[in-house]
Motif scaffolding. Sequence first.
Motif, PDB file in Angstrom:
ATOM      1  N   UNK A  97       0.840  -1.201   0.000  1.00 27.71           N
ATOM      2  CA  UNK A  97       0.000   0.000   0.000  1.00 27.71           C
ATOM      3  C   UNK A  97       0.877   1.254   0.000  1.00 27.71           C
ATOM      4  N   UNK A  98       1.986   1.206   0.791  1.00 27.54           N
ATOM      5  CA  UNK A  98       2.896   2.341   0.822  1.00 27.54           C
ATOM      6  C   UNK A  98       3.509   2.594  -0.550  1.00 27.54           C
ATOM      7  N   UNK A  99       3.929   1.520  -1.223  1.00 28.02           N
ATOM      8  CA  UNK A  99       4.505   1.669  -2.557  1.00 28.02           C
ATOM      9  C   UNK A  99       3.509   2.251  -3.544  1.00 28.02           C
ATOM     10  N   UNK A 100       2.257   1.767  -3.464  1.00 25.92           N
ATOM     11  CA  UNK A 100       1.232   2.287  -4.363  1.00 25.92           C
ATOM     12  C   UNK A 100       0.978   3.766  -4.115  1.00 25.92           C
ATOM     13  N   UNK A 101       0.876   4.124  -2.833  1.00 22.64           N
ATOM     14  CA  UNK A 101       0.622   5.529  -2.502  1.00 22.64           C
ATOM     15  C   UNK A 101       1.777   6.431  -2.944  1.00 22.64           C
ATOM     16  N   UNK A 102       3.004   5.991  -2.698  1.00 17.59           N
ATOM     17  CA  UNK A 102       4.148   6.806  -3.093  1.00 17.59           C
ATOM     18  C   UNK A 102       4.235   6.933  -4.613  1.00 17.59           C
ATOM     19  N   UNK A 103       4.016   5.836  -5.316  1.00 21.45           N
ATOM     20  CA  UNK A 103       4.061   5.894  -6.782  1.00 21.45           C
ATOM     21  C   UNK A 103       2.976   6.828  -7.327  1.00 21.45           C
ATOM     22  N   UNK A 104       1.753   6.674  -6.784  1.00 23.38           N
ATOM     23  CA  UNK A 104       0.653   7.540  -7.220  1.00 23.38           C
ATOM     24  C   UNK A 104       0.958   9.005  -6.907  1.00 23.38           C
ATOM     25  N   UNK A 105       1.408   9.256  -5.688  1.00 26.34           N
ATOM     26  CA  UNK A 105       1.641  10.639  -5.274  1.00 26.34           C
ATOM     27  C   UNK A 105       2.759  11.294  -6.042  1.00 26.34           C
ATOM     28  N   UNK A 106       3.893  10.600  -6.193  1.00 23.75           N
ATOM     29  CA  UNK A 106       5.025  11.179  -6.905  1.00 23.75           C
ATOM     30  C   UNK A 106       4.663  11.420  -8.371  1.00 23.75           C
ATOM     31  N   UNK A 107       4.021  10.438  -9.016  1.00 31.91           N
ATOM     32  CA  UNK A 107       3.634  10.594 -10.421  1.00 31.91           C
ATOM     33  C   UNK A 107       2.672  11.767 -10.598  1.00 31.91           C
ATOM     34  N   UNK A 108       1.734  11.908  -9.679  1.00 22.78           N
ATOM     35  CA  UNK A 108       0.754  12.993  -9.796  1.00 22.78           C
ATOM     36  C   UNK A 108       1.403  14.346  -9.553  1.00 22.78           C
ATOM     37  N   UNK A 109       2.295  14.438  -8.569  1.00 20.80           N
ATOM     38  CA  UNK A 109       2.993  15.702  -8.328  1.00 20.80           C
ATOM     39  C   UNK A 109       3.852  16.083  -9.532  1.00 20.80           C
ATOM     40  N   UNK A 110       4.537  15.104 -10.124  1.00 16.81           N
ATOM     41  CA  UNK A 110       5.332  15.386 -11.311  1.00 16.81           C
ATOM     42  C   UNK A 110       4.439  15.776 -12.483  1.00 16.81           C
ATOM     43  N   UNK A 111       3.262  15.158 -12.589  1.00 12.53           N
ATOM     44  CA  UNK A 111       2.316  15.538 -13.643  1.00 12.53           C
ATOM     45  C   UNK A 111       1.857  16.980 -13.463  1.00 12.53           C
ATOM     46  N   UNK A 112       1.628  17.364 -12.200  1.00  5.84           N
ATOM     47  CA  UNK A 112       1.235  18.752 -11.931  1.00  5.84           C
ATOM     48  C   UNK A 112       2.347  19.707 -12.369  1.00  5.84           C
ATOM     49  N   UNK A 113       3.597  19.356 -12.083  1.00  2.34           N
ATOM     50  CA  UNK A 113       4.712  20.204 -12.488  1.00  2.34           C
ATOM     51  C   UNK A 113       4.808  20.271 -14.008  1.00  2.34           C
ATOM     52  N   UNK A 114       4.577  19.162 -14.685  1.00  3.24           N
ATOM     53  CA  UNK A 114       4.626  19.130 -16.148  1.00  3.24           C
ATOM     54  C   UNK A 114       3.543  20.037 -16.735  1.00  3.24           C
ATOM     55  N   UNK A 115       2.321  19.908 -16.229  1.00  2.00           N
ATOM     56  CA  UNK A 115       1.217  20.735 -16.715  1.00  2.00           C
ATOM     57  C   UNK A 115       1.474  22.209 -16.396  1.00  2.00           C
ATOM     58  N   UNK A 116       2.072  22.470 -15.218  1.00  2.00           N
ATOM     59  CA  UNK A 116       2.330  23.860 -14.836  1.00  2.00           C
ATOM     60  C   UNK A 116       3.359  24.493 -15.759  1.00  2.00           C
ATOM     61  N   UNK A 117       4.331  23.720 -16.218  1.00  2.00           N
ATOM     62  CA  UNK A 117       5.303  24.242 -17.174  1.00  2.00           C
ATOM     63  C   UNK A 117       4.603  24.606 -18.476  1.00  2.00           C
ATOM     64  N   UNK A 159      -0.917  14.621   0.109  1.00  2.00           N
ATOM     65  CA  UNK A 159      -1.385  13.831   1.256  1.00  2.00           C
ATOM     66  C   UNK A 159      -1.108  12.349   1.041  1.00  2.00           C
ATOM     67  N   UNK A 160      -1.255  11.895  -0.201  1.00  2.00           N
ATOM     68  CA  UNK A 160      -0.959  10.495  -0.494  1.00  2.00           C
ATOM     69  C   UNK A 160       0.496  10.158  -0.296  1.00  2.00           C
ATOM     70  N   UNK A 162       2.515  11.647   1.830  1.00  2.00           N
ATOM     71  CA  UNK A 162       2.724  11.590   3.285  1.00  2.00           C
ATOM     72  C   UNK A 162       2.208  10.271   3.844  1.00  2.00           C
ATOM     73  N   UNK A 163       1.005   9.890   3.401  1.00  2.00           N
ATOM     74  CA  UNK A 163       0.458   8.614   3.865  1.00  2.00           C
ATOM     75  C   UNK A 163       1.317   7.447   3.453  1.00  2.00           C
ATOM     76  N   UNK A 164       1.834   7.489   2.223  1.00  2.00           N
ATOM     77  CA  UNK A 164       2.709   6.412   1.774  1.00  2.00           C
ATOM     78  C   UNK A 164       3.989   6.354   2.569  1.00  2.00           C
ATOM     79  N   UNK A 165       4.568   7.515   2.891  1.00  2.00           N
ATOM     80  CA  UNK A 165       5.788   7.546   3.707  1.00  2.00           C
ATOM     81  C   UNK A 165       5.522   7.005   5.105  1.00  2.00           C
ATOM     82  N   UNK A 166       4.369   7.332   5.677  1.00  2.00           N
ATOM     83  CA  UNK A 166       4.020   6.813   7.008  1.00  2.00           C
ATOM     84  C   UNK A 166       3.915   5.297   6.964  1.00  2.00           C
ATOM     85  N   UNK A 167       3.191   4.757   5.977  1.00  2.00           N
ATOM     86  CA  UNK A 167       3.033   3.300   5.875  1.00  2.00           C
ATOM     87  C   UNK A 167       4.360   2.621   5.574  1.00  2.00           C
ATOM     88  N   UNK A 168       5.223   3.279   4.804  1.00  2.00           N
ATOM     89  CA  UNK A 168       6.526   2.698   4.498  1.00  2.00           C
ATOM     90  C   UNK A 168       7.351   2.538   5.778  1.00  2.00           C
TER      91      UNK A 168
END
Length: 1021
Positions: A97-117, A159-160, A162-168
């Motif tokens: 679950x931690x891996x899924x949350x971290x992967x989802x969160x990091x990918x989404x944050x990077x997607x936000x940065x890509x769209x913001x550029x 938030x995802x 953070x949650x993933x880091x906590x579960x990790x």
Amino acid sequence: MDPHWLVKLDQTLSSYSILATLLLLALVAGGLFQIGLIGWVLDRFGRVTRWAVAHGFRVWERWLSWASWGVYLAVTLTLIVGGGVTATTAPVVTLLCAGALLAMGVATCLAYMFIDVERYEIERGRKAVHNPTKGQELASNVARYGHRVGVPLMGVAAAGVIGGFVLLNQGTYETVGRNWYVIEGDTHPGFVDFFTYAIINLVRLVDVLNLADSKQLVHTAFVRSAAPPTSLLLAAFKSFFTLILLQQVFASVRQGRLMSETIADFWSPHEPIHDRARNALPQFGAAAIGPVLVSLRGLTALTKEQRDQLPLVLAAIGPSTVPMLVRHLSDPHEHVRAVAAAALGHLHARDAVADVAGLLGDPSGMARLSAAEALGSIAEGGVKAERVRRVRRPRRANTRWPFLNRAQETGRELDPTGFAVENLRRALGDELAAVRGAAAAALGRAGAPAGHVAKELAALLTDTDETVRCRAAEALGAVGAAPELLAPALDDPAGPVRAAVARGLKALGRRAAPVVPRLIELLQDREESVREAAAEAVRAVGPLDDGATTQLATGLSSPDTTIRAQAAEALGAVDAPAEHAAPPLIEALADGNDMVRAKAAEALGKLGAEAAEVAVPHLVKALRDRDSWVSALAAEALGEMGVGQGVVPGLIRALGHVNPQVRANAAEALGKLGSSAGMARAALEKAATDEDGAVRARAVRGLGTLGSPTIGTARLVREAFKDTDPVVRTGAAAAAAAWDRPPEDLLADLLPLLRDPNDQVKVQVCETLSKWVQATDPVVDGLCEALTADDSDWVQAAASQALARLGAAAVKAGAALLRAARTGEAGVREQAMRALAMIQPPEGAEAFTSGMSDPEAPVRLVASAGWMRAAEVPESAGSALVEALHDPETQVRANAAHALARLAALPPGAVLPLRECLSDPNDGLRLNAALALRLAEAAEVSDLMLDLLDDPNVRVRMVAAGAVLGSNPANTRAAAVVHAAADDPSPRVRQAVEELLPLIRIEASSTEPATDELHGLIPVL
């Protein structure tokens, strides 16, 4: 006991040592910078960062782009709860679950940065979300995901993480890392403990807690890191959030400051500053709507120009602004409501029709006026939108997550056009004249769907306001009302209203035949604008019958000379039958008033050859009229009549008239008669030496139409080449152009005129050279000199046109044409590009490639069409052709797709814009895009080709059928399309059917598609 130090320095030495060390480090850093090592490291770091952001976006796009922030939040909470519950019993699940949350969160944050550029590129004008102009790219990612990738999604993703880091950490503690953490006492840490551990380290609160503990103020027991792995995880966690935070801060500050400055500049009284801001505002996207509209509240007044410009600026941002604009329809400030409504109208926002209609009851007249105009735009766009809707195929269902597909609405949809018409109907009774007029005009824009409102519109023909009456009259014609409703307004005392009624009747066409007698009365109206409108209406109805012509001719017997002159003018302006119109006009040639006779002669000329039999003798007589104006018009009319008894002798006599205008018109008329006026050669040769330049010019030009030149004629033309009057030199060049077999030595006298001081002469010489001269070196060199050395854009364009007519034989002009196509004025660039397309020199490929990025649409159109005539399309042109698929001009995109279809393989990035072209309503564009997509990998376009089997255009269906059958000969849908087209009336389609029928019978084991079956389907665009 003092500790043992390897080096121990006192305070003074320590200070000097630290400063010396820092200086040494600075020198080392400077040296590394000079040799480029630091730049290399920073460059590699930037590349790695961009690569990570881009690939993070691609991961998000593939696996997570389906989820809105609400769905994403639900999935995140589910994983957090699931991982927390199973931490003690199944810690492996917690780690998953931690891996899924971290992967989802990091990918989404990077997607936000890509769209913001990409949003930043939009702000700077490099890209556009909607309707990109030349030089801009389509911000396809923002257009597709911009509404989804926003601050809410970013917050949930954070938030995802953070949650993933906590579960990790919790999962690590429960499996292999119990010694990696410091836990006070014998307590077993849970989710809350590790959550606290993550938060206090993230916000640096741990330093405060340690300080409070060291001062014995507060002692708090919390999880602490005690091993390198956990310290490394913690450092990565904090670094990631620091990066995200800094990116958000810089982006917010940058965008906010730039937007506020641009809005302030928009209201600047200085035109250059205002224009720059007006062009920049749309690039901020929907985020600019709120601040711009709020800025209106600070204005005490809004000028007419501002009310017109601002809605256009907001509408240029695109359909994404509609929700924000709808919210501002209820703003307390009337300017905001009015501008929001106008912008929705420019956007043809059909979904907002009910909201806009609500403003028709607004207390502000400005808001009601904008609402009425907006409803007209929405209604006008209804038919076009419906046509586009039929062409566009429905979006494919979500096959990866079918449970997320939205349920289809089953209720009956609101008809925007009908709803707008009904509300505008009520607005016809508004107390404000401007609103009534706007409502009437809006109903006219709605067209036939507003036909049932004709009686209410007719009631406005008696309105006290003249403008309202005008708009109602024109609207009645646009909605197709009965002509009887308009007829009473033909007696309106206001001339503009009578003219508007005539324009309304013109829109009805033949249906207005019953009121033609009333229109004929208007042909003698005292106001010229009314007479012109009435004449256009009569022509729109069709040829006048005998009764109408007789009625119109009665005006020639009026005692009022003005009415007689207007009646004569009207008989020439409308499509009256010559057998009935000519006799009264002939009688008018004997009128005692000069103006009446002149108008009669002019009208007979407009009747042309049909009136020649009865009119020629009288016009010949009129050549000797006491008024020179009448004689000149009679000569001009004879030129339109053709050869008749006495015409040529009469015109020859007119060449000796005392008035130069009569002599000039007679010479021109003889020239129009051509070889039939051969007996006038001697008279024209004499007139070619007339003292008046206009007479000499028309006489010389007329000599060119008499046929092959005699020795005397050729001599006179050569002398005219050197005449002091440029009009004569132009006429001489035109005469040479009319000869089929000019004297062989004439070229030597003609070429020097390419350097004539008069531009008109040089333009005529260019045209002459292209008509009867071969592409010899002196001719091509002379035209190239005119193209590159002349300072007149007109001459340069004419030289380009001449080279184009010479065709492939002018191949040596390629370099000059390439230069002109790059550096000339817009018209010159277009003609030079056209010549390159006709000649196809070696420089053509370079010219077409650069021409497709020209700022002028006509140049881009010709450049893209040049590839269609090219023997081959080089692979190097691929990137320019892909870029041209984003061009705002449909034909440019179609030509680019056609050129891509001729390549051996599609260049990178071509599939996505070609897919977008398939949803365009233009048949040619869809056809060429489908042909080009046949070169793509079958897996990429298989779904598209299956969709195209239902395209409304048979040629597109055949292309799709060929592609489908090439990979799957057993496909029954494709086979059905081929069989259904067997009876198509187009020979090309039937030929394609014959070529595709064998494919249906190919064994299923053969999967190699045939590539050339449908080349016959490519249209000539």
